[in-house]
Structure formats: structure tokens, C-alpha cells
Design a protein around this motif. Structure first.
Motif, mmCIF file in Angstrom:
data_model
loop_
_atom_site.group_PDB
_atom_site.id
_atom_site.type_symbol
_atom_site.label_atom_id
_atom_site.label_comp_id
_atom_site.label_asym_id
_atom_site.label_seq_id
_atom_site.Cartn_x
_atom_site.Cartn_y
_atom_site.Cartn_z
ATOM 1 N N THR A 103 -65.083 5.966 -24.502
ATOM 2 C CA THR A 103 -65.694 7.300 -24.405
ATOM 3 C C THR A 103 -66.044 7.760 -25.808
ATOM 4 N N PHE A 104 -67.037 8.611 -25.883
ATOM 5 C CA PHE A 104 -67.443 9.202 -27.155
ATOM 6 C C PHE A 104 -67.530 10.705 -26.940
ATOM 7 N N THR A 105 -66.753 11.445 -27.709
ATOM 8 C CA THR A 105 -66.769 12.898 -27.646
ATOM 9 C C THR A 105 -67.382 13.386 -28.943
ATOM 10 N N SER A 106 -68.527 14.040 -28.832
ATOM 11 C CA SER A 106 -69.290 14.425 -30.011
ATOM 12 C C SER A 106 -69.286 15.935 -30.204
ATOM 13 N N GLU A 143 -74.081 18.616 -23.426
ATOM 14 C CA GLU A 143 -75.231 18.316 -22.576
ATOM 15 C C GLU A 143 -75.056 16.969 -21.872
ATOM 16 N N TYR A 144 -74.346 16.055 -22.502
ATOM 17 C CA TYR A 144 -74.147 14.718 -21.951
ATOM 18 C C TYR A 144 -72.677 14.330 -21.980
ATOM 19 N N ILE A 145 -72.261 13.574 -20.965
ATOM 20 C CA ILE A 145 -70.989 12.870 -21.007
ATOM 21 C C ILE A 145 -71.340 11.450 -21.441
ATOM 22 N N ILE A 146 -70.725 11.005 -22.535
ATOM 23 C CA ILE A 146 -71.047 9.692 -23.086
ATOM 24 C C ILE A 146 -69.845 8.773 -22.890
ATOM 25 N N SER A 147 -70.061 7.705 -22.135
ATOM 26 C CA SER A 147 -68.997 6.740 -21.872
ATOM 27 C C SER A 147 -69.634 5.383 -21.628
ATOM 28 N N GLY A 148 -68.797 4.366 -21.529
ATOM 29 C CA GLY A 148 -69.355 3.051 -21.271
ATOM 30 C C GLY A 148 -68.309 1.971 -21.323
ATOM 31 N N THR A 149 -68.802 0.750 -21.544
ATOM 32 C CA THR A 149 -67.917 -0.401 -21.641
ATOM 33 C C THR A 149 -68.211 -1.141 -22.939
ATOM 34 N N TRP A 150 -67.208 -1.871 -23.418
ATOM 35 C CA TRP A 150 -67.372 -2.705 -24.601
ATOM 36 C C TRP A 150 -66.867 -4.100 -24.291
ATOM 37 N N GLU A 151 -67.456 -5.066 -24.983
ATOM 38 C CA GLU A 151 -67.055 -6.459 -24.818
ATOM 39 C C GLU A 151 -67.275 -7.180 -26.140
ATOM 40 N N LEU A 169 -72.087 -3.094 -26.375
ATOM 41 C CA LEU A 169 -71.742 -1.754 -25.921
ATOM 42 C C LEU A 169 -72.745 -1.341 -24.848
ATOM 43 N N THR A 170 -72.241 -1.057 -23.675
ATOM 44 C CA THR A 170 -73.066 -0.524 -22.592
ATOM 45 C C THR A 170 -72.718 0.949 -22.485
ATOM 46 N N THR A 171 -73.680 1.800 -22.819
ATOM 47 C CA THR A 171 -73.422 3.240 -22.915
ATOM 48 C C THR A 171 -74.146 3.979 -21.800
ATOM 49 N N ASN A 172 -73.407 4.867 -21.130
ATOM 50 C CA ASN A 172 -73.981 5.731 -20.100
ATOM 51 C C ASN A 172 -74.038 7.151 -20.637
ATOM 52 N N PHE A 173 -75.225 7.728 -20.593
ATOM 53 C CA PHE A 173 -75.431 9.117 -20.979
ATOM 54 C C PHE A 173 -75.665 9.897 -19.686
ATOM 55 N N GLU A 174 -74.671 10.643 -19.252
ATOM 56 C CA GLU A 174 -74.800 11.421 -18.023
ATOM 57 C C GLU A 174 -75.143 12.864 -18.375
#
Length: 159
Positions: A73-76, A90-98, A107-112
């Protein structure tokens, strides 16, 4: 012959003991190094063709959290007109890493979008390096012809 067998047994035993796992149990593998909570401390950027190192505004509260299960997760936080750090909401930023290979992570990042629930996904391969256990630098792709671009961000481990 008995002495030779005894000598071979002793040599094999010593070689097994010398390979025991007491080497340095405090060192982490590169994959384990990324796991934790990180705060940005500086960024290397280019503004109007001039390379600058800048402290990261609101770095004390902005966090990148990498979990052992491969999620992050990224909290900005952004600085407002009063120089207060306000959470970017404005966005929830989360994703997966490998980890792909040494210093290479996917890094697969989802911007919701909070308002529309629309999700945009971005998949990037990033170069990530570590300096000891408590410093991580993420290098960004950039276009040198742009007036402003961010080359890298350095993070400090907080947990």
C-alpha cells in the motif's frame, strides 16, 4: 585402512560442521529487505534541465508498506497552502510486488478513485536497490526531454 576411514570420517564431519547455518543469521535476503514500512526521505529530480536533490515534502507521514504476502500500500500526503500535510484522498493506492531478479521488482499498482470507484492498473518493472537494512531507493523511468521528471526516491525503513 582403518586409519584412512577414520580420517575420511573426521574430514567429512568437519566439512559438514563448517557449512552450518550459523553464518550471519541477522542478514536478510534482498527479497526480505523490501518487507516493511518505508518513508520517503529524498528524491532526485530534474527541473528545467537541472538535476536537484530535494527532501521529500510530507515524508514523515507518507508511507510505502510492503507485506510478506506480496501486497503493498502507498499512503500519500501532500502539502497544502498552509504548509500542512494533508492525506491525498482522491485515490486508494495499493497493489502487489514480486521480485524478478537482483534489484528488479514488478509492481502492479491499482489506483482506485474514491469518487467514482474506477480502478486503473499500472504494471511496471522497477529497479530497487538497498543500502544496508534501512535504506531503499526506487529508480523511475523517465523521459529526459520532459521539463520535470523524478529519477529516484530514497526511502528509510520505519518498521
Amino acid at each position: 585402512m582403518k586409519k584412512l576411514n577414520l580420517l575420511l570420517t573426521i574430514l567429512i564431519g568437519l566439512s559438514i560442521l563448517s557449512c552450518s547455518s550459523d553464518d550471519n543469521d541477522n542478514t536478510q535476503t534482498e527479497t526480505e529487505l523490501i518487507i516493511g514500512i518505508w518513508k520517503p526521505v529524498s528524491e532526485l529530480q530534474v527541473v528545467d534541465g537541472v538535476q536537484e536533490t530535494d527532501s521529500y515534502t510530507c515524508g514523515e507521514v507518507t508511507t510505502f508498506t510492503f507485506l510478506q504476502n506480496g501486497n503493498y500500500t502507498f499512503t500519500s500526503f501532500q502539502q497544502d497552502d498552509n504548509n500542512d500535510c494533508i492525506e491525498q484522498n482522491e485515490y486508494i493506492i495499493s497493489g502487489t510486488w514480486e521480485k524478478l531478479q537482483a534489484n528488479q521488482y514488478k509492481l502492479t499498482t491499482n489506483f482506485e478513485n474514491i469518487n467514482t470507484s474506477e480502478i486503473q492498473t499500472e504494471i511496471e518493472t522497477k529497479e530497487i536497490t538497498f543500502s544496508g537494512n534501512n535504506s531503499m531507493t526506487i529508480f523511475n523511468d523517465f523521459d529526459p526531454s520532459d521539463d520535470f521528471y523524478n529519477i529516484s526516491v530514497t526511502f528509510e525503513r520505519i518498521e
